[in-house]
Scaffold this motif. Structure first.
Motif, mmCIF file in Angstrom:
data_model
loop_
_atom_site.group_PDB
_atom_site.id
_atom_site.type_symbol
_atom_site.label_atom_id
_atom_site.label_comp_id
_atom_site.label_asym_id
_atom_site.label_seq_id
_atom_site.Cartn_x
_atom_site.Cartn_y
_atom_site.Cartn_z
ATOM 1 N N PRO A 1 0.812 -1.224 0.000
ATOM 2 C CA PRO A 1 0.000 0.000 0.000
ATOM 3 C C PRO A 1 0.848 1.279 0.000
ATOM 4 N N ILE A 2 1.989 1.256 0.700
ATOM 5 C CA ILE A 2 2.875 2.436 0.723
ATOM 6 C C ILE A 2 3.428 2.682 -0.675
ATOM 7 N N TYR A 3 3.910 1.599 -1.305
ATOM 8 C CA TYR A 3 4.488 1.733 -2.639
ATOM 9 C C TYR A 3 3.451 2.232 -3.648
ATOM 10 N N THR B 1 8.951 15.345 -2.551
ATOM 11 C CA THR B 1 9.361 15.415 -3.951
ATOM 12 C C THR B 1 9.500 13.982 -4.443
ATOM 13 N N PRO B 2 9.638 13.746 -5.743
ATOM 14 C CA PRO B 2 9.859 12.366 -6.204
ATOM 15 C C PRO B 2 11.049 11.706 -5.506
ATOM 16 N N ALA B 3 12.125 12.463 -5.283
ATOM 17 C CA ALA B 3 13.311 11.894 -4.623
ATOM 18 C C ALA B 3 13.021 11.528 -3.182
ATOM 19 N N SER B 4 12.358 12.415 -2.432
ATOM 20 C CA SER B 4 12.061 12.116 -1.029
ATOM 21 C C SER B 4 10.987 11.036 -0.913
ATOM 22 N N ALA B 5 10.071 10.975 -1.891
ATOM 23 C CA ALA B 5 9.054 9.921 -1.904
ATOM 24 C C ALA B 5 9.713 8.554 -2.064
ATOM 25 N N TYR B 6 10.691 8.471 -2.978
ATOM 26 C CA TYR B 6 11.390 7.198 -3.162
ATOM 27 C C TYR B 6 12.180 6.844 -1.902
ATOM 28 N N ALA B 7 12.816 7.844 -1.297
ATOM 29 C CA ALA B 7 13.569 7.605 -0.062
ATOM 30 C C ALA B 7 12.646 7.140 1.059
ATOM 31 N N PHE B 8 11.434 7.699 1.112
ATOM 32 C CA PHE B 8 10.466 7.284 2.126
ATOM 33 C C PHE B 8 10.080 5.824 1.918
ATOM 34 N N MET B 9 9.888 5.425 0.664
ATOM 35 C CA MET B 9 9.572 4.020 0.380
ATOM 36 C C MET B 9 10.744 3.117 0.750
ATOM 37 N N VAL B 10 11.967 3.571 0.512
ATOM 38 C CA VAL B 10 13.159 2.803 0.896
ATOM 39 C C VAL B 10 13.210 2.633 2.413
ATOM 40 N N MET B 11 12.935 3.717 3.137
ATOM 41 C CA MET B 11 12.905 3.650 4.595
ATOM 42 C C MET B 11 11.838 2.664 5.068
ATOM 43 N N SER B 12 10.653 2.726 4.447
ATOM 44 C CA SER B 12 9.553 1.828 4.815
ATOM 45 C C SER B 12 9.912 0.369 4.540
ATOM 46 N N ALA C 1 18.163 5.354 3.018
ATOM 47 C CA ALA C 1 17.206 6.386 2.616
ATOM 48 C C ALA C 1 17.904 7.723 2.388
ATOM 49 N N VAL C 2 18.822 8.076 3.271
ATOM 50 C CA VAL C 2 19.573 9.328 3.123
ATOM 51 C C VAL C 2 20.400 9.303 1.843
ATOM 52 N N ILE C 3 21.075 8.182 1.585
ATOM 53 C CA ILE C 3 21.909 8.070 0.381
ATOM 54 C C ILE C 3 21.052 8.232 -0.874
ATOM 55 N N PHE C 4 19.922 7.528 -0.932
ATOM 56 C CA PHE C 4 19.055 7.615 -2.110
ATOM 57 C C PHE C 4 18.531 9.035 -2.300
ATOM 58 N N TYR C 5 18.111 9.675 -1.210
ATOM 59 C CA TYR C 5 17.578 11.034 -1.347
ATOM 60 C C TYR C 5 18.656 11.998 -1.837
ATOM 61 N N GLN C 6 19.828 11.932 -1.232
ATOM 62 C CA GLN C 6 20.895 12.866 -1.596
ATOM 63 C C GLN C 6 21.323 12.681 -3.053
ATOM 64 N N VAL C 7 21.345 11.441 -3.509
ATOM 65 C CA VAL C 7 21.741 11.182 -4.902
ATOM 66 C C VAL C 7 20.615 11.552 -5.865
ATOM 67 N N LEU C 8 19.393 11.071 -5.580
ATOM 68 C CA LEU C 8 18.276 11.291 -6.505
ATOM 69 C C LEU C 8 17.859 12.751 -6.577
#
Length: 676
Positions: free
Chosen positions: A448-450, A616-627, A664-671
């Motif tokens: 559901p999160i994804y 943002t799309p980047a933080s949304a993806y990072a949130f899914m990674v964290m989840s 999550a931090v790595i993905f957000y900072q890169v994306l």
């Protein structure tokens, strides 16, 4: 009113269609629990024939009565201690010789047996004929039933045979002649054992053979009855027999059983020249592709990618329909409560809390059911066994046992039964290692999160691929951590992986729907219990202290989130709503969406419109990674504790929290730099 005719057990090797038989016999009259004292799944059900009701217990798949894993121990213990009124031995007719080994051991034990020749349709057209009379005669007169469970063929005959066997009981004793030397020793030990064996309820002959084989379970049972002298005698006789035979007794008895089976199969089974052609059947040709060293792994990932595309394409319109209904229900409930004069807080609780929170989760039920349907199809066709075989090479490279892939695949459904499934691993180290990395598999609770975040931030054609990337990320992280943990915590060689590949088969629609419902029901139960309680608690915290704006930063939930929000800012989602959602997501991952729906007071469509204000799309993806990565749900933590102890449960919580934040931090900072 039906009278109880007794209890029967379904026994057989893995992948012989036992679950199909169980479902066909019991239909919806079944329940799932755990075996007493352990967390391995136990299935029970009933069927009615005439005025008689028969209870059916589906045992874990086993190859013999000498237990090497927890599953095998459970099945053996039930058979020898609970003594069911009858045992249905389900065998794969296409692999008769291998499957009859368990049948022979059950007969030696003294089980009241019905032999089920399942998948009988598989040998049609292959020129193979089975003489049931000769086969039955060779096995001591055991009644034989032919079935094709996935088609429903032979089920009524099975019920009738079971009822007859329950009524008449076991007749006669089954014996294999092990030769003069062995029979002399067996008889000598059985004579001494007779009184003790009768106290245990076993055949003296069976007990003697098991003691000579060195079976630790039987040795312990005899010891508990004060049979230390008998055990010493058994060891001496076994040592003397080994010298005479030039082979240890366990191997000797196994070889003789297989020798007996080979002779019986030659007498009872005939094959024409068509059988030779059948060896190059469609199944073999498919295996050349699906288990190929070059194509096998890419094909597996292709199937997984297609599965997520299917889940999104077919699930989206159904989810939209449920979401529209939930929106209407929330508005209608709020309006009706206002008309009857209910306090404003009651209307808020019902519309914002219960309907907004639970409803935000329930809209994803179609996606979850579709995913379970696809996974059930791949399992029932026999492909998943090939996937495990193909992945074994990679698993060994990363320090995991090939069998670990099965629990990891189950983790795509739910991490709780997946962790339980590690009981099939013989090595304690392999089992604990698999348990530790299993929560990194994306269970359907995260789906559901994804679905929510991909729907809000990514174009429709990319959504399935984005979700697939998260599933793939979980697998990659699990493998990398397995290497790390193996080097530091679990040093030692990995045992070889031996697996019997079932034949390909077309599953029945009924079986697929039953599997899908059984798994989806767990999601619905969670929505009505844990998620309901979670969203009500979130609503309460969002409404207090009295007088504050609902869900604002001044509310209790806002203050709670404000404590942790700064830690999440480097990952791109430093708002208190995101922090609170992740905190309550520890109860159950679905609660993340329910919490967001409760805090924002909107359904799924509303959430999709609100989220871009905070992500943002980047933080949304990072949130899914964290989840995906951070802290397993409470149910998973509890099962890890039961399976491996508090130490490993605490370790799993600690490492996953740190890893989740870091990745999550790595993905957000890169994306965030790539997607600007």
């Amino acid at each position: 009113m039906s009278k109880s005719a007794g209890v029967i057990a379904l026994a057989g090797n893995p992948n012989v269609g036992k679950t199909c038989i169980f479902n066909a016999l019991t239909g919806m009259r079944q329940k799932v629990g755990n075996w007493p004292g352990v967390t391995v799944e136990k299935k029970e059900g009933v069927f009615v024939i005439g005025d008689q009701e028969v209870m059916v217990v589906d045992l874990p798949g086993i190859y013999g009565l000498t237990p090497y894993s927890i599953d095998e121990k459970i099945a053996r213990d039930f058979l020898i201690k609970e003594k069911p009124g009858a045992v249905v031995a389900v065998v794969d007719t296409t692999n008769l010789e291998r499957n009859l080994y368990l049948v022979v051991e059950l007969l030696e034990l003294g089980a009241n047996l019905v032999l089920d020749l399942n998948m009988i349709d598989r040998i049609e057209g292959q020129g193979i004929k089975i003489n049931k009379e000769k086969l039955s005669q060779g096995l001591g007169g055991v009644p034989i039933v032919e079935t094709a469970a996935h088609k429903g063929f032979g089920i009524e005959a099975m019920k009738q045979a079971v009822l007859e066997v329950l009524r008449r009981g076991r007749s006669g004793e089954f014996k294999i002649d092990y030769g003069l030397d062995a029979e002399t020793v067996i008889s000598e030990l059985a004579e001494v054992l007779e009184d003790k064996a009768l106290a245990l309820g076993f055949s003296p002959r069976w007990t003697a053979i098991k003691l000579l084989e060195g079976d630790p379970e039987v040795q312990e049972l005899v010891k508990q009855r004060g049979g230390e002298e008998t055990l010493q005698m058994a060891r001496q006789l076994a040592a003397a027999l080994e010298k005479k035979l030039g082979s240890d007794p366990e191997t000797f008895f196994a070889e003789h059983r297989y020798g007996f089976i080979r002779g019986l199969v030659r007498q009872a089974v005939t094959a024409t020249e068509k059988d030779l052609v059948a060896r190059l059947s469609l199944s073999d040709k498919l295996d050349r592709i699906f288990t190929s060293r070059v194509l096998g792994i890419p094909i597996f990932f292709l199937f997984m990618w297609l599965a997520f595309q299917l889940v999104f394409k077919l699930g989206a319109p159904l989810a939209d329909g449920i979401d529209s209904f939930m929106g209407w229900l929330g508005t209608s409930a709020s309006a009706w409560l206002g008309q009857v004069g209910a306090p404003e807080w009651v209307a808020s609780l019902v519309s914002d809390g219960v309907i907004g929170g639970v409803g935000a989760v329930l809209v994803f039920l179609p996606n979850i059911m579709l995913l379970f349907l696809v996974l059930s199809f791949l399992e029932d066709t026999g492909y998943m066994a090939r996937a495990a075989f193909v992945m074994d090479r990679i698993m060994h490279t990363f320090g995991l046992h090939g069998k670990s892939f099965i629990p990891m695949l189950l983790g795509f459904g739910c991490n709780v039964p997946a962790i339980m499934a590690t009981r099939t691993l013989e090595s304690e180290k392999d089992r604990v290692l698999t348990i530790l990395v299993n929560p990194l598999m994306s269970c359907t609770a995260r789906l559901p999160i994804y679905v929510l975040f991909t729907g809000a931030f990514f174009a429709e054609r990319y959504r399935g691929t984005v979700v697939f990337s998260l599933y793939l990320l979980g697998i990659v992280l699990a493998l990398l951590l397995a290497v790390l943990f193996k080097c530091i915590l679990f040093k030692g060689a990995v045992a070889p992986f031996i697996m019997e590949l079932p034949p390909y088969r077309l599953p029945s629609v009924k079986s697929l729907l039953l599997h899908m419902w059984e798994r989806s029901r767990i999601f619905l139960v969670k929505a009505g219990t844990i998620i309901f309680a979670g969203v009500v608690l979130v609503w309460l915290l969002a409404s207090l202290p009295v007088g504050v704006e609902y869900g604002s930063a001044e509310s209790l939930v806002g203050r709670l989130g404000a404590v942790f929000a700064p830690l999440l800012k480097p990952a791109g989602f430093g708002e208190y709503q995101a922090a609170v959602a992740l905190i309550f997501g520890i109860l159950a991952k679905e609660t993340v969406v329910g919490t967001l729906g409760t805090l924002y007071g909107v359904g799924r469509e509303g959430l999709a419109g609100v989220l871009p204000q905070y992500f943002t799309p980047a933080s949304a993806y990072a949130f899914m990674v964290m989840s995906l990565i951070y802290i397993p749900c409470l149910a998973s933590i509890a099962v890890i504790k039961r399976e491996a102890g508090w130490k490993w449960a605490a370790f799993a919580v600690s490492y996953s929290l740190v890893l989740g934040w870091l990745v999550a931090v790595i993905f957000y900072q890169v994306l965030s730099r790539l997607w600007t």
